[in-house]
Enzyme design. Structure first.
Site, mmCIF file in Angstrom:
data_model
loop_
_atom_site.group_PDB
_atom_site.id
_atom_site.type_symbol
_atom_site.label_atom_id
_atom_site.label_comp_id
_atom_site.label_asym_id
_atom_site.label_seq_id
_atom_site.Cartn_x
_atom_site.Cartn_y
_atom_site.Cartn_z
ATOM 1 N N PRO A 107 55.992 48.748 28.588
ATOM 2 C CA PRO A 107 57.287 48.773 29.280
ATOM 3 C C PRO A 107 57.318 49.811 30.400
ATOM 4 C CG PRO A 107 57.633 48.614 26.910
ATOM 5 C CD PRO A 107 56.155 48.763 27.120
ATOM 6 N N ILE A 149 52.518 40.263 27.188
ATOM 7 C CA ILE A 149 51.130 39.915 26.896
ATOM 8 C C ILE A 149 50.971 38.390 26.768
ATOM 9 C CG2 ILE A 149 49.147 40.264 25.359
ATOM 10 C CD1 ILE A 149 50.214 42.793 26.936
ATOM 11 N N ARG A 198 40.158 38.829 38.623
ATOM 12 C CA ARG A 198 40.976 38.527 39.805
ATOM 13 C C ARG A 198 40.616 37.185 40.450
ATOM 14 N NH1 ARG A 198 40.014 43.942 41.389
ATOM 15 N NH2 ARG A 198 41.550 45.221 40.270
ATOM 16 N N GLN A 226 55.843 14.254 62.967
ATOM 17 C CA GLN A 226 54.994 15.398 63.276
ATOM 18 C C GLN A 226 55.420 16.666 62.541
ATOM 19 O OE1 GLN A 226 54.700 16.648 67.418
ATOM 20 N NE2 GLN A 226 52.566 15.967 67.368
ATOM 21 N N GLU A 264 48.274 40.862 36.755
ATOM 22 C CA GLU A 264 46.917 41.412 36.938
ATOM 23 C C GLU A 264 46.809 42.178 38.261
ATOM 24 O OE1 GLU A 264 43.485 39.286 35.560
ATOM 25 O OE2 GLU A 264 44.791 38.003 34.360
#
Lengths: 383, 260, 398
Positions: free
Chosen positions: A127, A156, A242, A278, A363
């Site tokens: 936290p 988690i 990552r 377009q 992350e």
């Protein structure tokens, strides 16, 4: 674009695509509503040998690397990034064991993970300790043959549904970051309980819970590496993971583009499909190009890591940051192309947009990624 | 327990189109797939092996490219595959096909159950399975929707009927044709796919089988296709659009007389 | 063609003597001897011999004595002693064919205690009814049914043998055709006689109905076909018609079976048997939930029809598989087919496009179902279907 995948990688991609089309897409909307854990899909992934793609053959895996992991994550996320997390968050929880675990730990845990019998999760965030991991409060106190864990991890992924957890805790608080260590904690360990399941904006097909440790006794054999190595292991784990987040973002972006292109070809306004205008064409062109650029970056960084490159931090941060920013942009544009329908739950565009947001946050927020990139850049140029 | 699964490679009927000029099937660019019903037979064959031990062998009669179907069967868990392929088999109708496949089964010799899909999606005859069983003089149960139990060389199965199903007991060896309800075919695993890639598929020609040549191919086929044509297209329909209140009234008025 | 006894292998068991429909085999010094003048090379003895002591060399390209085969036979499929309606459809068609061939129509019934139910077959057009009555034949089993039929067909040699393309029919005659070494055409939707050569022209759909093929068995007899249910009109009843019922007795060895029927479970009530229904109301992905099928049931009830479904609805567990219409489900041929919320993928269309009238109800005007529909309503099915139910009800004065 042809990324010159090996025959095995093409086989893996085709398999994951089949699972996505047949098993993930049909349930994605429903699980997004109900927030149920995708056990049926997990079973299919397990039977298809997917959980072992990045694990050594010695431990029952398929012997692939990060590139294989990224291929699988991208394909699954193209259907549902939440469901894909059951797989990719397991890889995150497993990485510390693969990278720094000893032979006994690998033999004990990796085969069950490779076979999909057990899911894993990684626990570092608290936290009060998000981007600033050194503010961590969870402690692990040595007591004979054991460590006693106390504290709370939160947000988690796979929390509560995974069997094997790799948990960062302070073995020596006075040393700050150098006082952290990583432990393997099994689900049914006494003193290890779970908090409520979070009600999230996106990736709702994944479970996110608090992990609560109250005098939780963990055998000392479960320490990964040495005491005090926790922070280094965590950083190395993130360097590895990552590109995986990048791959997840890539899948979300590609899934959004798939939906947008299909809709643009079918939807008629002013007597013509809107894909003939377009304004729409330019948007689609930009989306496709941005996705390809992100893919090139994610694949390159994954391949570089598999080839054994050192100093991974900058490149893998770039891959994560660029791909996740692309996912956010492309999925927002997809909603725009679908117009009013894009805003409705009945169409999948808005789900991709909600799912995309987390890839810029977890992350390491994209601001932290930019820090990493900048610091490494400055370091490199001052040599 | 040894299981033989007899499969067929068929054009993906969902992709088949008719050339409006010549009224013939356009088969170019149409992918070949395993007959959808045979997928259930393969899955059941692999499940039986997983449960009772032994091995599962896939066989198919067809052109050389039908090897791909056998490789797919191996990726799903079959142990071996045999391709029965020879110019001499060309033009076989269901009688000649059943005979040829039965002779291939005789060459494999050791089996307890032969599994087939209920019919092939291109020909829809449902005759080859019973044909193999009859040529081999073994019992058959068609349209099987569940294998309840196999023990002491006796299988208890559920056979689909128009009204429900029958529970039938049959001695082994036997031939079963299966329907969709029996299982959900698995997605071939990574290991399965790798095994299939490496698998070597032997080809059996007429000379490799103990066959009576006059019973093969065109000569061995009593039926002749004398004409192929496209069914007349359905007349263009009348489509109503607008307020449900109005559209339903219009339709009811049109149909009233035909409903009695 | 030739036949001979391999005397070394013959044990003198006399099974072949009992099985021969023509009395062509006798025992001489405990070995079987075939009287080639009596023998028709039918092969019954070869099947019966447990010691492979009879060798029949076939000339595969022809049934011998082709011209001896006369008459049209219909398989009188019965379940629980009730003749199935497809048999009456076949009798209707067989009478047309018989006129063109100037021959008779016979029906063969296998069952137990059936004798009293056979008049209707004559009233509907059978000139002769052959009946084999045995407790072993009460319910269908592949082996005894095959053996008995093969025996009769060898004995009476009809030129045409027709059977309903039912679960029983398709299973049974596939075996019979192999035993008789003749051609069989499955699931025909058209039958006619070639004017010049007098062949049976058997027309059937292939490639999921994308093409039609006309098939002949020029050199083999009987010419065998299974015929799709509900394609031909049932023969009218004429109680003044006369015909003959012939009881056949068969050897017990023909009644043995390696399969046994343990139980018959009826899941489907007559109101939902889509194979029999004249009107089918079907639902697809657009139904959204299992509860919504109620509105289809109401419409089906008003029309006296059954409820069907597309694969999408069945795979979502909204309705059981027995209701599925299409490639992996059932092929249906009702008078009216109402497709509600079904987009009309080709796999579905192949299962229902031979319906007389197709009605499509769909929100998406570009849904392929509209290309096969005779009538269509573009609109929200949840509004359209209840309105239709109410209006049909009124129109039908219910």
């Amino acid at each position: 674009m042809d990324y010159l995948l090996t025959e095995e990688q093409v086989m893996l991609r085709d398999l994951c695509r089949e699972i996505t089309v047949e098993k993930i897409i049909p349930v994605a909307g429903e699980l997004d509503k109900s927030e149920k854990f995708p056990w049926d899909v997990v079973k299919v992934m397990a039977e298809s040998d997917i959980f072992g793609v990045y694990i050594d053959e010695k431990y029952g895996g398929m012997g692939g690397g990060l590139m294989e992991l990224c291929i699988a994550i991208e394909e699954f996320s193209r259907g549902c990034a939440g469901i894909a997390l059951a797989f990719s968050a397991t890889a995150l929880g497993t990485d510390p064991i693969i990278l720094f675990g000893n032979e006994e730990q690998k033999e004990k845990y990796l085969p069950d993970i490779a076979s999909g019998k057990k899911l894993a999760a990684f626990g570092i965030t608290e936290p009060a300790a998000g981007s600033d991991a050194s503010a961590m409060q969870t402690t692990a106190k040595k007591d004979d043959d054991h460590y006693i864990l106390n504290g709370t991890k939160h947000f988690i992924t796979n929390g509560g549904d995974a069997e094997i957890y790799t948990i960062v805790a302070m073995t020596n608080k006075s040393k700050g970051a150098r006082g952290a260590s990583i432990f393997i904690v099994e689900k049914d360990t006494p003193g290890f309980t779970f908090g409520k399941k979070e009600d999230k904006m996106g990736i709702r097909g994944s479970s996110t819970r608090e992990l609560i440790f109250t005098d939780c006794k963990v055998p000392k054999e479960n320490l990964i590496g040495r005491e005090g190595q926790g922070f280094i292991i965590a950083m190395r784990t993130f360097d590895m993971s990552r590109p995986g987040i990048g791959a997840q973002a890539l899948g979300i972006a590609q899934g959004s583009l798939d939906v947008a292109v299909k809709y643009a070809k079918e939807r008629k306004q002013f007597g013509k499909p809107i894909s003939s205008f377009q304004g729409i064409q330019f948007m689609l062109a930009d989306m496709a190009t941005q996705i390809e650029a992100a893919r090139a970056l994610v694949y390159a960084s994954a391949r570089q890591i598999d080839a054994g490159a050192k100093n991974l931090a900058k490149d893998s941060a770039m891959a994560k940051m660029f791909a996740s920013d692309t996912a956010m942009k492309v999925s927002t544009d997809a909603v725009q192309i679908l117009g009013g329908y894009g805003y409705m739950h009945e169409y999948p565009a808005e789900k991709f947009m909600r799912d995309a947001k987390i890839t810029q946050i977890y992350e390491g927020t994209n601001q932290i990624q930019r820090n990493i990139i900048a610091l490494n850049l400055i370091k490199e140029t001052s040599k | 327990m040894n299981i033989i699964v007899s499969i067929k490679q068929v054009p993906d009927t969902t992709q088949v189109r008719i050339d409006p000029e010549t009224n013939t099937l356009i088969r170019e660019g149409v992918e070949s797939i395993i007959n959808p019903f045979d997928m259930y037979a393969i899955e059941e064959g692999v499940r039986l092996k997983e449960k009772h031990g032994g091995k599962t062998i896939a066989i198919t009669m067809g052109p050389p490219q039908a090897e791909a179907a056998l490789k797919e069967a191996i990726s799903m868990g079959c142990d071996e595959g045999y391709l029965i392929s020879d110019r001499a088999f060309a033009g076989s109708d269901t009688l000649a096909t059943g005979y040829t496949l039965a002779m291939a089964v005789k060459k494999i010799k050791d089996f307890d159950i032969i599994l087939c899909g209920k019919q092939a999606s291109d020909g829809d005859t449902a005759q080859v399975g019973p044909g193999i069983a009859t040529q081999l003089d073994i019992p058959q149960v068609t349209y099987v929707k569940k294998i309840e139990d196999i023990k002491d060389k006796v299988a208890t199965v559920e056979r689909m009927t128009e009204e429900g199903f029958e529970i039938v007991k049959t001695s082994l060896p036997c031939l079963l044709t299966v329907v969709k309800e029996i299982n959900e075919p698995r997605i071939p695993s990574l290991k399965g796919r790798m095994k299939a890639k490496k698998a070597i598929i032997p080809t059996w020609k007429a000379i490799d089988l103990d066959v009576d040549e006059v019973r093969l191919g065109l000569t061995g086929s009593p039926t002749w296709v004398s004409k192929i044509f496209t069914p007349p297209p359905r007349p263009k329909g009348k489509i109503f659009e607008g307020e449900p209140e109005d559209t339903t009234t219009q339709l009811t008025d049109l149909l009233k007389d035909r409903l009695v | 063609m030739s036949i001979k006894i391999i005397t070394d292998k013959c044990t003198g068991c006399t099974l072949c003597v009992k099985i021969c429909p023509f009395g062509a085999i006798t025992m001489v010094s405990k070995k079987a001897v075939i009287d080639l003048d009596q023998c028709t090379l039918c092969g019954a003895c070869v099947d019966s011999c447990k010691f492979d002591a009879i060798e029949l060399k076939r000339d595969s390209s022809k049934t011998p004595n082709l011209e001896d085969y006369k008459g049209i036979w219909i398989f009188g499929e019965q379940k629980k002693g009730v003749i199935q309606s497809v048999v009456y459809e076949l009798l209707g068609k067989a009478q047309d064919l018989a006129k063109k061939l100037n021959t008779k129509v016979c029906c063969v019934v296998l069952g137990h205690n059936m004798k009293n139910n056979l008049k209707e077959l004559i009233h509907r057009g059978a000139d002769k009814v052959y009946v084999v009555d045995a407790p072993e034949l009460e319910n269908f089993l592949d082996e005894p049914y095959t053996k008995v039929l093969v025996n009769l067909l060898r004995k009476y040699r009809p030129e045409i043998f027709l059977c309903g393309a039912t679960f029983i029919g398709r299973s049974l005659v596939s075996r019979v055709a192999v035993k008789l070494h003749t051609g069989l055409t499955a699931d025909c939707t058209g039958l006619d006689i070639d004017e010049k050569e007098k062949f049976l022209l058997q027309t059937r759909p292939a490639f999921g109905g994308n093409i039609m093929a006309t098939i002949l068995s020029k050199n083999h007899r009987p010419q065998m076909a299974t015929v799709r249910h509900k394609v031909f009109k049932e023969a009218d009843v004429d109680t003044t018609r006369k015909g003959e019922v012939i009881e056949e007795t068969v050897s017990k060895t023909l009644l043995t079976s390696r399969t046994k029927l343990l139980d018959i479970v009826e899941e489907v009530t007559s109101t939902v048997n889509i194979a029999e229904a004249d009107i089918i109301v079907s639902g697809g992905r657009g139904m959204k939930s299992p509860e919504n099928f109620e509105i289809l049931e109401e419409l089906a009830k008003v029309l006296g029809g059954a409820v069907g479904a597309s694969r999408a609805a069945v795979d979502s567990d909204w309705i059981p598989y027995s209701h599925q219409v299409g490639q992996t489900g059932k092929t249906v041929c009702p008078k009216i087919y109402i497709a509600c919320g079904i987009s009309g993928q080709i796999q579905h269309l192949v299962g229902m496009q031979s319906a007389d009238i197709i009605i499509a109800i769909n929100q998406d005007s570009s849904a392929p179902i509209f290309t096969v529909a005779n009538y269509g309503i573009i609109g929200d099915l949840f509004k359209v279907v209840p309105l239709l139910t109410a209006k049909f009800k009124k129109a039908l004065n219910q």
